[in-house]
Motif scaffolding. Structure first.
Motif: not given
Length: 222
Positions: A162, A200, A203, A208
């Motif tokens: 991320r 996406d 998450e 995250v």
């Protein structure tokens, strides 16, 4: 006594009808030939235009604009991202404990496989060399993932991926907005869509952390 000789008038009328039919047949044949020639000419004209139309649909080809230093850096970054994120995606299939992580890993594999192919094509078309290895830092991240298992792997995977995607996302916007080269513009558009998808699914894991987002925010020029 009445004569039984045939009346010549019907024969004369029949002759005129035959002559008229023959004339009509000749006219129809002439029109058919003319229409055939016209259609062939139209087909040739359309065929002559097809290559240009096909080329337009296929998208930009070759060096279609100057390549900036940022464009070259971006091409390198896309290539190196795939060189470590595809191995990370494969590791997720064997080291992760959660299905959401495995799903994210599959998205990495599929997305970066396509991006890597596009980056290599653009590198050749633009005569811009790109590396065959990830950076030492990226290789270190893969080593960390190799040594992790289960929930520890899950969290490390999300933390690393991320943060990486968030940082390149910033660069993508700058390249897409400023590049003068149509191939780089196309690559930036595709990379934007792929990175958005990857963020996406990362998450969606629910792992995250705010600290990861703060790390990304710290790299944005003030």
């Amino acid at each position: 006594m009445k004569s039984h000789a045939r009346n010549p008038r019907p024969t004369s009328n029949r002759g005129r009808l035959i002559a008229a039919a023959l004339a009509l047949t000749s006219v129809i044949a002439a029109v058919s030939v003319w229409l055939g020639q016209r259609n062939n000419s139209a087909d040739e004209s359309v065929s002559a235009d097809l290559p240009a139309a096909s080329a337009a649909l296929a998208g930009p080809r070759g060096n279609t604009g100057p390549v900036s230093a940022l464009d070259k850096t971006f091409l390198t970054k896309v290539r190196q991202a795939g060189l470590w994120e595809m191995p990370a995606g494969r590791l997720a299939q064997t080291h992760a404990s959660g299905e959401a992580i495995k799903r994210a890993g599959m998205h990495l594999l599929e997305g970066h496989s396509k991006l890597d192919e596009l980056a290599r094509e653009d590198s050749e078309a633009l005569n811009v060399p790109i590396p065959d290895q990830a950076t030492p830092e990226q290789q270190g991240w893969v080593d960390q993932l190799k040594n992790a298992r289960g929930q520890a792997f899950d969290q490390l995977f999300v933390d690393l991926l991320r943060a990486s995607h968030g940082k390149i996302f910033i660069t993508i916007g700058e390249v897409r907005a400023t590049t003068k080269n149509s191939l780089i513009r196309r690559l930036a558009t595709q990379t934007n869509n792929t990175v958005q998808d990857h963020m996406d699914v990362l998450e969606d894991t629910g792992l995250v952390k705010d600290a990861t987002l703060d790390d990304v925010a710290s790299t944005i020029p003030k």
